[in-house]
Write a protein that holds these residues in place. Sequence first.
Motif, PDB file in Angstrom:
ATOM      1  N   UNK A  28      -1.440  -0.085  -9.994  1.00  0.00           N
ATOM      2  CA  UNK A  28      -1.337   0.673  -8.744  1.00  0.00           C
ATOM      3  C   UNK A  28      -2.425   0.242  -7.767  1.00  0.00           C
ATOM      4  N   UNK A  29      -3.681   0.218  -8.240  1.00  0.00           N
ATOM      5  CA  UNK A  29      -4.784  -0.158  -7.360  1.00  0.00           C
ATOM      6  C   UNK A  29      -4.659  -1.604  -6.912  1.00  0.00           C
ATOM      7  N   UNK A  48      -9.767   4.622  -2.609  1.00  0.00           N
ATOM      8  CA  UNK A  48     -10.011   6.073  -2.562  1.00  0.00           C
ATOM      9  C   UNK A  48      -8.748   6.824  -2.192  1.00  0.00           C
ATOM     10  N   UNK A  49      -7.964   6.264  -1.272  1.00  0.00           N
ATOM     11  CA  UNK A  49      -6.708   6.907  -0.878  1.00  0.00           C
ATOM     12  C   UNK A  49      -5.766   6.974  -2.065  1.00  0.00           C
ATOM     13  N   UNK A  50      -5.665   5.878  -2.816  1.00  0.00           N
ATOM     14  CA  UNK A  50      -4.770   5.856  -3.972  1.00  0.00           C
ATOM     15  C   UNK A  50      -5.265   6.824  -5.049  1.00  0.00           C
ATOM     16  N   UNK A  51      -6.576   6.927  -5.221  1.00  0.00           N
ATOM     17  CA  UNK A  51      -7.113   7.911  -6.178  1.00  0.00           C
ATOM     18  C   UNK A  51      -6.734   9.328  -5.762  1.00  0.00           C
ATOM     19  N   UNK A  52      -6.758   9.580  -4.457  1.00  0.00           N
ATOM     20  CA  UNK A  52      -6.370  10.896  -3.962  1.00  0.00           C
ATOM     21  C   UNK A  52      -4.895  11.170  -4.214  1.00  0.00           C
ATOM     22  N   UNK A  53      -4.043  10.155  -4.004  1.00  0.00           N
ATOM     23  CA  UNK A  53      -2.611  10.370  -4.221  1.00  0.00           C
ATOM     24  C   UNK A  53      -2.322  10.622  -5.701  1.00  0.00           C
ATOM     25  N   UNK A  54      -3.102  10.042  -6.596  1.00  0.00           N
ATOM     26  CA  UNK A  54      -2.941  10.352  -8.016  1.00  0.00           C
ATOM     27  C   UNK A  54      -3.185  11.835  -8.269  1.00  0.00           C
ATOM     28  N   UNK A  55      -4.275  12.342  -7.700  1.00  0.00           N
ATOM     29  CA  UNK A  55      -4.617  13.750  -7.907  1.00  0.00           C
ATOM     30  C   UNK A  55      -3.564  14.660  -7.265  1.00  0.00           C
ATOM     31  N   UNK A  56      -3.072  14.269  -6.091  1.00  0.00           N
ATOM     32  CA  UNK A  56      -2.023  15.057  -5.445  1.00  0.00           C
ATOM     33  C   UNK A  56      -0.766  15.068  -6.305  1.00  0.00           C
ATOM     34  N   UNK A  81       0.832  -1.206   0.000  1.00  0.00           N
ATOM     35  CA  UNK A  81       0.000   0.000   0.000  1.00  0.00           C
ATOM     36  C   UNK A  81       0.869   1.260   0.000  1.00  0.00           C
ATOM     37  N   UNK A  82       1.890   1.269   0.877  1.00  0.00           N
ATOM     38  CA  UNK A  82       2.789   2.421   0.921  1.00  0.00           C
ATOM     39  C   UNK A  82       3.485   2.600  -0.425  1.00  0.00           C
ATOM     40  N   UNK A  83       3.949   1.487  -1.003  1.00  0.00           N
ATOM     41  CA  UNK A  83       4.606   1.562  -2.310  1.00  0.00           C
ATOM     42  C   UNK A  83       3.678   2.086  -3.383  1.00  0.00           C
ATOM     43  N   UNK A  84       2.422   1.616  -3.370  1.00  0.00           N
ATOM     44  CA  UNK A  84       1.449   2.085  -4.362  1.00  0.00           C
ATOM     45  C   UNK A  84       1.194   3.582  -4.210  1.00  0.00           C
ATOM     46  N   UNK A  85       1.155   4.077  -2.975  1.00  0.00           N
ATOM     47  CA  UNK A  85       0.945   5.500  -2.737  1.00  0.00           C
ATOM     48  C   UNK A  85       2.107   6.319  -3.289  1.00  0.00           C
TER      49      UNK A  85
END
Length: 483
Positions: free
Chosen positions: A385-386, A403-411, A274-278
């Motif tokens: 990634x997901x 949802x967290x990963x979607x947010x990190x994409x936008x960030x 999860x951390x790696x995907x973020x």
Amino acid sequence: MIIPEGTAGRRRRLGVLLICSSSLFIVYLDTTILNVALPTLQKDLHASLSGLQWVADAYLLVVASLLMLTGSTADRLGRRRLFLVGLTGFGVGSLLCSLAPNTGWLIALRMLQGIGGSMLTPISLSIVRNTFHDPRERAQALGVWSAIFGVATACGPIVGGVLVATIGWRSIFWLNVPICAVMIIATLRYVPESRAPKPRAIDLPGQLLMIALLGSLTFAVIQGPVTGWASALVITLFCVAAVSAAAFVAVERRSAEKGGQPLLELRFFRSRPFTGASVIAVASFVVLGGFLFVITLYLQQARGFSPLRAGLSLLPATLVMAAAGPIAGQLTGHRGPRIPLVTAGLLTAAGMAMLLSLAPGTPFGYLALALAVTGAGLGLVNPPITAAAIAGMPAEQAGVASAVISSTRQIGSLLGVAVMGDLVTTGVSARMAAGQDHAAALSAATHAAWALAVGCGLVVALAGFLSTTARARASAAAVEARG
């Protein structure tokens, strides 16, 4: 309105998938179509380069800040209801953006558009997940939904080039209005209402701190070259960002310890996948957001291409990106996420490295090859990634993790436009002060942005390898066991 199971309700389910995929399409199309219009918009509104960064980032800032909130709110109030609100907000915001008299108004209205846009991606995904109950059919539906990203990315530059060249930059916002209107009618007719049995509580303190963190950080990065990195304003903004980040971690940790439902589940980061995907999501979308912003400026302002020609010139990147997505999905399904993630990082770094010598007269064949290699890397990275993020997650937390990963994409996109745009702004100013003409100064100024992108590509490759080892999988299993 209930959709029958099995073959009896297949056509209705496919209709829901088409509606939800269309919402994702217009969100990503809006982002890529805007990049082609930015140089024309700059001339018409007499905008500075930092103003252009805000036009792109104001929307991304709102979406990144509200993505997790809108998903949980839809679970509570009704997914179809919030989806309709999102479509209406996105359509009305787009119409108002087309009427903006100056850059300031356009930035403000892009934020309004972002409020609607923040509802479309997470809620449409949630609707698809809850409409398709058969695991195999759901996997196919989610594959179609995810593939829309590549299609929209490929279509955006061409559609934008045609509209800007024939009608003007305001037409890129008009396009969204009739599409949203048709989708609202279709949603009312075909999409059933649904809610989560146990919706997550709204974490208001966490949400406010997230907005403060992203807003102050973005403002500081964009404003740095304008007022100076050592100015009181910029230093204050960085301090606000740091304090907000520390307070956010403390508030979220305390909420979790008290049995609450924090906006961001910090315990997820004990899972190395999860951390790696973020990390991968942020790094890869820094490249994607910054690359599209900078390369479009180069094509139109350094090479003198028209908006249409600039859009067509991006085809080597966007078409390969669209084609690479399904390949990455297949590889992930059969071999796991390591191969596509590591390959994506290496190809992204290689493509960006090829642009380190970019000049106004760089042969287009060489440029096209560099764009194609970059497109292959960016296309391969998104599907796994997901899959990497939710590996080992408790089943009831998979949606939150997504949802967290979607947010990190936008960030990542937000920071890519801000940071790479700043590197170009600073470089152009310094070189023109030294006597270079604008085309040569802009071309040379992009080199720092490409160097940053090379580093991000290597980060993706390294994180892709480290997050898929046996030890990483064991950490994910430990998180799952704790529930």
